[in-house]
Design a protein around this motif. Structure first.
Motif, PDB file in Angstrom:
ATOM      1  N   TYR A  33      45.258-103.779 -63.071  1.00 12.56           N
ATOM      2  CA  TYR A  33      43.919-104.334 -62.837  1.00 12.56           C
ATOM      3  C   TYR A  33      43.389-103.905 -61.470  1.00 12.56           C
ATOM      4  N   ILE A  34      44.261-104.008 -60.451  1.00  7.09           N
ATOM      5  CA  ILE A  34      43.865-103.593 -59.099  1.00  7.09           C
ATOM      6  C   ILE A  34      43.560-102.098 -59.085  1.00  7.09           C
ATOM      7  N   ASN A  35      44.404-101.323 -59.768  1.00 10.11           N
ATOM      8  CA  ASN A  35      44.177 -99.880 -59.829  1.00 10.11           C
ATOM      9  C   ASN A  35      42.837 -99.552 -60.478  1.00 10.11           C
ATOM     10  N   VAL A  36      42.497-100.290 -61.546  1.00 16.34           N
ATOM     11  CA  VAL A  36      41.224-100.057 -62.222  1.00 16.34           C
ATOM     12  C   VAL A  36      40.058-100.360 -61.293  1.00 16.34           C
ATOM     13  N   GLN A  37      40.120-101.496 -60.604  1.00 15.78           N
ATOM     14  CA  GLN A  37      39.030-101.879 -59.711  1.00 15.78           C
ATOM     15  C   GLN A  37      38.851-100.854 -58.595  1.00 15.78           C
ATOM     16  N   ASN A  38      39.977-100.473 -57.977  1.00 16.77           N
ATOM     17  CA  ASN A  38      39.896 -99.499 -56.888  1.00 16.77           C
ATOM     18  C   ASN A  38      39.426 -98.131 -57.393  1.00 16.77           C
ATOM     19  N   ALA A  39      39.970 -97.709 -58.552  1.00 16.10           N
ATOM     20  CA  ALA A  39      39.624 -96.396 -59.082  1.00 16.10           C
ATOM     21  C   ALA A  39      38.147 -96.322 -59.464  1.00 16.10           C
ATOM     22  N   ASN A  40      37.622 -97.380 -60.056  1.00 13.53           N
ATOM     23  CA  ASN A  40      36.203 -97.380 -60.431  1.00 13.53           C
ATOM     24  C   ASN A  40      35.296 -97.348 -59.196  1.00 13.53           C
ATOM     25  N   SER A  41      35.708 -98.090 -58.156  1.00  9.90           N
ATOM     26  CA  SER A  41      34.922 -98.073 -56.914  1.00  9.90           C
ATOM     27  C   SER A  41      34.964 -96.691 -56.274  1.00  9.90           C
ATOM     28  N   GLN A  42      36.163 -96.084 -56.258  1.00  8.25           N
ATOM     29  CA  GLN A  42      36.289 -94.751 -55.683  1.00  8.25           C
ATOM     30  C   GLN A  42      35.503 -93.728 -56.499  1.00  8.25           C
ATOM     31  N   TYR A  43      35.511 -93.893 -57.817  1.00  3.99           N
ATOM     32  CA  TYR A  43      34.782 -92.971 -58.678  1.00  3.99           C
ATOM     33  C   TYR A  43      33.287 -93.047 -58.416  1.00  3.99           C
ATOM     34  N   ALA A  44      32.768 -94.271 -58.288  1.00  2.00           N
ATOM     35  CA  ALA A  44      31.332 -94.430 -58.042  1.00  2.00           C
ATOM     36  C   ALA A  44      30.934 -93.783 -56.716  1.00  2.00           C
ATOM     37  N   ALA A  45      31.772 -94.018 -55.682  1.00  2.00           N
ATOM     38  CA  ALA A  45      31.464 -93.439 -54.377  1.00  2.00           C
ATOM     39  C   ALA A  45      31.614 -91.917 -54.392  1.00  2.00           C
ATOM     40  N   ALA A  46      32.685 -91.424 -55.055  1.00  2.00           N
ATOM     41  CA  ALA A  46      32.918 -89.976 -55.104  1.00  2.00           C
ATOM     42  C   ALA A  46      31.821 -89.269 -55.895  1.00  2.00           C
ATOM     43  N   LYS A  47      31.358 -89.905 -56.962  1.00  2.00           N
ATOM     44  CA  LYS A  47      30.289 -89.301 -57.760  1.00  2.00           C
ATOM     45  C   LYS A  47      29.008 -89.172 -56.946  1.00  2.00           C
ATOM     46  N   GLU A  48      28.686 -90.220 -56.188  1.00  2.00           N
ATOM     47  CA  GLU A  48      27.478 -90.185 -55.350  1.00  2.00           C
ATOM     48  C   GLU A  48      27.608 -89.112 -54.272  1.00  2.00           C
ATOM     49  N   GLN A  49      28.788 -89.056 -53.642  1.00  9.09           N
ATOM     50  CA  GLN A  49      29.016 -88.048 -52.605  1.00  9.09           C
ATOM     51  C   GLN A  49      28.941 -86.640 -53.190  1.00  9.09           C
ATOM     52  N   PHE A  50      29.516 -86.450 -54.362  1.00  6.29           N
ATOM     53  CA  PHE A  50      29.506 -85.138 -54.998  1.00  6.29           C
ATOM     54  C   PHE A  50      28.076 -84.693 -55.338  1.00  6.29           C
ATOM     55  N   ASN A  51      27.273 -85.605 -55.824  1.00  8.09           N
ATOM     56  CA  ASN A  51      25.884 -85.264 -56.153  1.00  8.09           C
ATOM     57  C   ASN A  51      25.114 -84.824 -54.904  1.00  8.09           C
ATOM     58  N   TYR A  52      25.321 -85.559 -53.803  1.00  4.51           N
ATOM     59  CA  TYR A  52      24.619 -85.229 -52.557  1.00  4.51           C
ATOM     60  C   TYR A  52      25.087 -83.877 -52.004  1.00  4.51           C
ATOM     61  N   THR A  53      26.417 -83.671 -51.961  1.00  9.63           N
ATOM     62  CA  THR A  53      26.929 -82.421 -51.393  1.00  9.63           C
ATOM     63  C   THR A  53      26.603 -81.219 -52.295  1.00  9.63           C
ATOM     64  N   SER A  54      26.537 -81.440 -53.601  1.00  9.09           N
ATOM     65  CA  SER A  54      26.163 -80.355 -54.522  1.00  9.09           C
ATOM     66  C   SER A  54      24.738 -79.888 -54.240  1.00  9.09           C
ATOM     67  N   GLU A  55      23.840 -80.859 -54.084  1.00 11.67           N
ATOM     68  CA  GLU A  55      22.450 -80.513 -53.800  1.00 11.67           C
ATOM     69  C   GLU A  55      22.322 -79.882 -52.418  1.00 11.67           C
ATOM     70  N   ALA A  56      23.084 -80.419 -51.448  1.00  9.28           N
ATOM     71  CA  ALA A  56      23.023 -79.860 -50.093  1.00  9.28           C
ATOM     72  C   ALA A  56      23.532 -78.426 -50.074  1.00  9.28           C
ATOM     73  N   LEU A  57      24.611 -78.135 -50.837  1.00  5.00           N
ATOM     74  CA  LEU A  57      25.140 -76.776 -50.869  1.00  5.00           C
ATOM     75  C   LEU A  57      24.160 -75.847 -51.580  1.00  5.00           C
TER      76      LEU A  57
END
Length: 431
Positions: free
Chosen positions: A352-376
């Motif tokens: 359960y803890i892994n799911v919560q942490n992984a989903n939070s990390q995924y949301a943040a990583a997805k947002e970061q990836f979208n921004y850096t993709s556009e910036a590149l």
């Protein structure tokens, strides 16, 4: 047939057998095919299935023990008397059945039934373990594939930048060091791609080993698989409750307590008397009294029927020791159940803890990836137009690579942990 021809025939048969076996295997494996194949072919699971079959045979023998037996006997003897040799023949049938033995046989049947149920649950637990292992290995392959896809795009961009820089260097619009920086980046991107492809091969090998496929077996997984990150379906308390009610390791531990209590009842039953009914039919022939053979057999024919009561008086403390050992077994089984429940609830909570942490990390990583993709993308366009310098572009590219790796890893990690968490609640992993 010549020896050469014999070897040729044997080789052809071996090739045909290998080909037939290969034809039974899928050409492309999806996750469900991998799991189904492992459940059917895994050596450990099949060993446990054989253990269950042995337990089933023990149950059959236990049930048959309450039935009467039947034995036939034929004897032939020569006895030397002073008067001469005497030849005697004997024929008989005998049978006995246990009428009462302190419910030992009844409890033995119950114990063998519980043992069979426990053996079947061990098979289910092993299937659950292999399911999780294969899911993790399968998702690792998909992760490596997606990572390679992004890295190939990145390498194509680097190659195009190097070609453009070489033209610019020829006409003198950029310095030699700028060209070298781009060439070094291009070489590094090729190295990163080769490393990713090697990781993919290692992950494929891991999955083949879990499936216990021969190394030479052609193997590929479905390219149509997509990974979505869905939310976990149950809260922690509900998930733990479902796991405690449905997981085979809990049921197995609970049955083990019943089994040990039955073993205690069996041990105590040996203190009680045993009553059995026996009977026999016998006849014989003696050559000392020559005459009609059939007459002698008929005249010697007799029947016997009787009850036997066996009362235990002193058995060198065997029963007392067995009762004490059975009580110890009950306490051990209770402790094992408590430990199994604790371990399971902790595993569910960890998932359960892994799911919560992984989903939070995924949301943040997805947002970061979208921004850096556009910036590149903007940086690459500016570099092509000559409005951006190479150092800034490389910095932006490094940020993109970091964000890419974090995003891909986070996506598959979140998918894996969600599937494992839901699997604890009884939801099968099929895709």
């Amino acid at each position: 047939m010549s020896r050469y021809l014999q070897y040729t025939v044997i080789l052809a048969l071996l090739i045909a057998a290998c080909t037939a076996r290969a034809q039974d295997l899928p050409q492309v494996w999806d996750l469900k095919a991998c799991i189904d194949y492992a459940k059917e072919k895994n050596i450990n699971i099949n060993t446990l299935k054989l253990d269950a079959q042995t337990a089933g045979q023990n149950l059959i023998a236990s049930k048959a023990a309450v039935l009467p037996n039947l034995n036939g006997n034929v004897s032939q003897a020569i006895t030397n008397y002073k008067s001469g040799l005497q030849n005697t023949s004997g024929f008989g049938l005998s049978s006995d059945i246990t009428l009462y033995n302190g419910s030992y046989l009844k409890n033995d049947i119950k114990a063998k039934t519980l043992s069979l149920q426990t053996a079947n649950l061990s098979v289910e637990a092993a299937k659950n373990d292999i399911t999780i292992s294969i899911t993790q290995a399968y998702l690792n392959i998909l992760l490596a594939r997606e990572n390679i896809t992004y890295l190939k795009d990145l390498l194509s961009t680097s190659e195009a930048q190097v070609k453009q820089a070489e033209q610019q260097f020829k006409v003198g619009t950029i310095a030699k060091k700028d060209l070298l920086q781009l060439q070094a980046t291009y070489a590094n991107d090729k190295y990163t791609l080769v490393t990713a492809e090697n990781t993919l091969q290692q992950n494929v090998l891991t999955l083949k080993q879990l499936l216990q496929l021969p190394t030479a077996t052609a193997f590929d997984i479905s390219t149509t698989d997509t990974v979505t990150v869905a939310p976990a379906l149950d809260n922690l308390a509900t998930a733990q409750d479902k796991a405690l009610r449905t997981r085979p390791e809990i049921k197995s531990s609970e049955l083990n307590i019943q089994l040990q209590n039955t073993e205690l009842a069996k041990a105590k039953s040996t203190l009680r008397p045993t009553l059995s009914l026996g009977g026999s039919l016998n006849t014989g022939y003696n050559n000392n009294n020559p005459g009609n053979y059939g007459y002698q057999l008929n005249n010697s024919f007799y029947q016997n029927l009787g009850l036997t009561l066996s009362i235990p008086i002193f058995d060198r403390k065997v029963t007392k020791t067995n009762v004490a050992k059975a009580n110890i077994g009950i306490e051990q089984a209770r402790l094992a159940l408590q430990d199994t429940k604790t371990t399971l609830t902790q595993n569910v909570e960890r998932a359960y803890i892994n799911v919560q942490n992984a989903n939070s990390q995924y949301a943040a990583a997805k947002e970061q990836f979208n921004y850096t993709s556009e910036a590149l993308r903007i940086s690459n366009a500016a570099l092509k137009e000559g409005t951006n310098n190479i150092v800034e572009n490389l910095q932006q590219k490094n940020l993109y690579v970091q964000a890419l790796q974090s995003f891909v890893q986070a996506k598959y990690t979140a998918s894996l942990y969600t599937r494992i968490y839901n699997f604890y609640t009884g939801i099968p992993i099929n895709n």
